[in-house]
Design a protein around this motif. Structure first.
Motif, PDB file in Angstrom:
ATOM      1  N   VAL A  97       0.845  -1.207   0.000  1.00  0.00           N
ATOM      2  CA  VAL A  97       0.000   0.000   0.000  1.00  0.00           C
ATOM      3  C   VAL A  97       0.877   1.252   0.000  1.00  0.00           C
ATOM      4  CG1 VAL A  97      -1.648   1.346   1.380  1.00  0.00           C
ATOM      5  CG2 VAL A  97      -1.984  -1.119   1.079  1.00  0.00           C
ATOM      6  N   SER A  98       1.938   1.227   0.780  1.00  0.00           N
ATOM      7  CA  SER A  98       2.839   2.382   0.853  1.00  0.00           C
ATOM      8  C   SER A  98       3.563   2.612  -0.464  1.00  0.00           C
ATOM      9  CB  SER A  98       3.840   2.188   1.993  1.00  0.00           C
ATOM     10  OG  SER A  98       3.167   2.052   3.227  1.00  0.00           O
TER      11      SER A  98
ATOM     12  N   ASN B 120       0.400   6.897   5.467  1.00  0.00           N
ATOM     13  CA  ASN B 120       1.104   7.448   4.303  1.00  0.00           C
ATOM     14  C   ASN B 120       0.784   8.921   4.124  1.00  0.00           C
ATOM     15  OD1 ASN B 120       0.560   4.464   2.215  1.00  0.00           O
ATOM     16  ND2 ASN B 120       2.029   4.821   3.865  1.00  0.00           N
TER      17      ASN B 120
ATOM     18  N   THR C 128      -6.891   1.278  -2.310  1.00  0.00           N
ATOM     19  CA  THR C 128      -5.918   2.363  -2.162  1.00  0.00           C
ATOM     20  C   THR C 128      -6.045   3.406  -3.269  1.00  0.00           C
ATOM     21  OG1 THR C 128      -4.351   0.885  -1.053  1.00  0.00           O
ATOM     22  CG2 THR C 128      -3.440   2.887  -2.036  1.00  0.00           C
TER      23      THR C 128
ATOM     24  N   VAL D 231      -5.129  -1.926   5.274  1.00  0.00           N
ATOM     25  CA  VAL D 231      -5.027  -1.075   4.084  1.00  0.00           C
ATOM     26  C   VAL D 231      -5.417   0.366   4.441  1.00  0.00           C
ATOM     27  CG1 VAL D 231      -5.933  -0.620   1.768  1.00  0.00           C
ATOM     28  CG2 VAL D 231      -5.425  -2.978   2.473  1.00  0.00           C
ATOM     29  N   SER D 232      -6.510   0.512   5.156  1.00  0.00           N
ATOM     30  CA  SER D 232      -6.988   1.846   5.529  1.00  0.00           C
ATOM     31  C   SER D 232      -5.993   2.549   6.458  1.00  0.00           C
ATOM     32  CB  SER D 232      -8.351   1.740   6.211  1.00  0.00           C
ATOM     33  OG  SER D 232      -9.302   1.150   5.347  1.00  0.00           O
TER      34      SER D 232
ATOM     35  N   CYS E 125      -3.014   3.820   4.415  1.00  0.00           N
ATOM     36  CA  CYS E 125      -3.361   5.023   3.639  1.00  0.00           C
ATOM     37  C   CYS E 125      -3.345   6.247   4.553  1.00  0.00           C
ATOM     38  CB  CYS E 125      -4.720   4.844   2.971  1.00  0.00           C
ATOM     39  SG  CYS E 125      -4.701   3.736   1.542  1.00  0.00           S
TER      40      CYS E 125
ATOM     41  N   ASN F 129       1.171   4.308  -2.748  1.00  0.00           N
ATOM     42  CA  ASN F 129       0.994   5.715  -2.374  1.00  0.00           C
ATOM     43  C   ASN F 129       2.283   6.530  -2.497  1.00  0.00           C
ATOM     44  OD1 ASN F 129      -1.785   5.936  -1.683  1.00  0.00           O
ATOM     45  ND2 ASN F 129      -1.411   4.868   0.247  1.00  0.00           N
TER      46      ASN F 129
ATOM     47  N   LYS G  74      -5.035  -2.910  -3.698  1.00  0.00           N
ATOM     48  CA  LYS G  74      -4.695  -1.945  -4.742  1.00  0.00           C
ATOM     49  C   LYS G  74      -5.919  -1.112  -5.132  1.00  0.00           C
ATOM     50  CE  LYS G  74      -2.547  -1.517  -9.297  1.00  0.00           C
ATOM     51  NZ  LYS G  74      -1.856  -2.239 -10.393  1.00  0.00           N
TER      52      LYS G  74
END
Length: 201
Positions: A74-75, A170, A132, A163-164, A167, A78, A129
């Motif tokens: 995820v990072s 990040n 995100t 995941v949340s 985000c 982002n 993915k």
């Protein structure tokens, strides 16, 4: 270092010092992503509670090293190198297999998780993915696909929350210019049996 004022451990007092004492690592070290909250201790407290309960909770059914790999992915999506660097090291430490960790890192960098994860595990990265990059396009079918990959609804919730969380983390880092300068990469609150233990090691 960040783009806003931060309060170091030795300058802290009151509520901030109490929280710092709960989260500090070796030598009164505080991660930069946490120190950036120092002007609003309640914000730091909220971040740590979310982080500990979502990623390092003893009742999670998803292995922590897999959740760390998901956070790295995820990072990467982002463009947050801070979280990539930290959580790759956390994943590597948990795996205790440097070769495997490097293969995972390379596959995620190339956006090909299927090279190192099973078909069912890869479904998690597909979900991550889309959530995100295109959150408004999520639909129930995205969750159905995870169920079809043998995930329980509880595990799906764990995945969604990780995941949340990343985000959120990040955007905290990228929006405030947090860097890894002076950070000790890969520390985390590793005592999963004690929900109140936020110390980093």
């Amino acid at each position: 270092m960040a783009w806003i004022k931060e309060i170091d451990y030795n300058e802290s007092k009151g509520k901030l010092r109490k929280i710092y004492d709960r989260i500090k690592g070796p030598g009164e070290y505080i991660d930069n992503i946490l120190k950036v909250h120092s002007l609003r201790p309640y914000s730091l407290e909220g971040h740590m509670a979310l982080y500990k309960y979502v990623l390092h909770n003893s009742t999670n059914e998803t292995p922590v090293h897999f959740l760390e790999a998901l956070g790295v992915y995820v990072s990467m999506l982002n463009g947050c190198s801070y979280c990539v660097d930290h959580h790759y090291q956390g994943m590597r430490r948990l795996l205790k297999d440097d070769e495997r960790a490097e293969k995972i890192n390379s596959a995620l960098k190339n956006d090909r998780p299927g090279e190192v994860f099973s078909l069912n595990e890869s479904a998690v990265f597909t979900y991550a993915k889309k959530l995100t990059l295109s959150p408004s396009k999520m639909e129930e079918e995205d969750v159905v696909k995870l169920r079809n990959a043998d995930l329980s609804d509880g595990e799906i919730l764990e995945i969604n929350q990780v995941v949340s969380y990343f985000c959120y983390a990040n955007r905290t880092v990228l929006g405030l210019g947090v860097s890894t300068d002076g950070d000790i990469l890969g520390l985390s609150p590793n005592d999963q049996t004690d929900e109140g233990n936020w110390s980093h090691s």
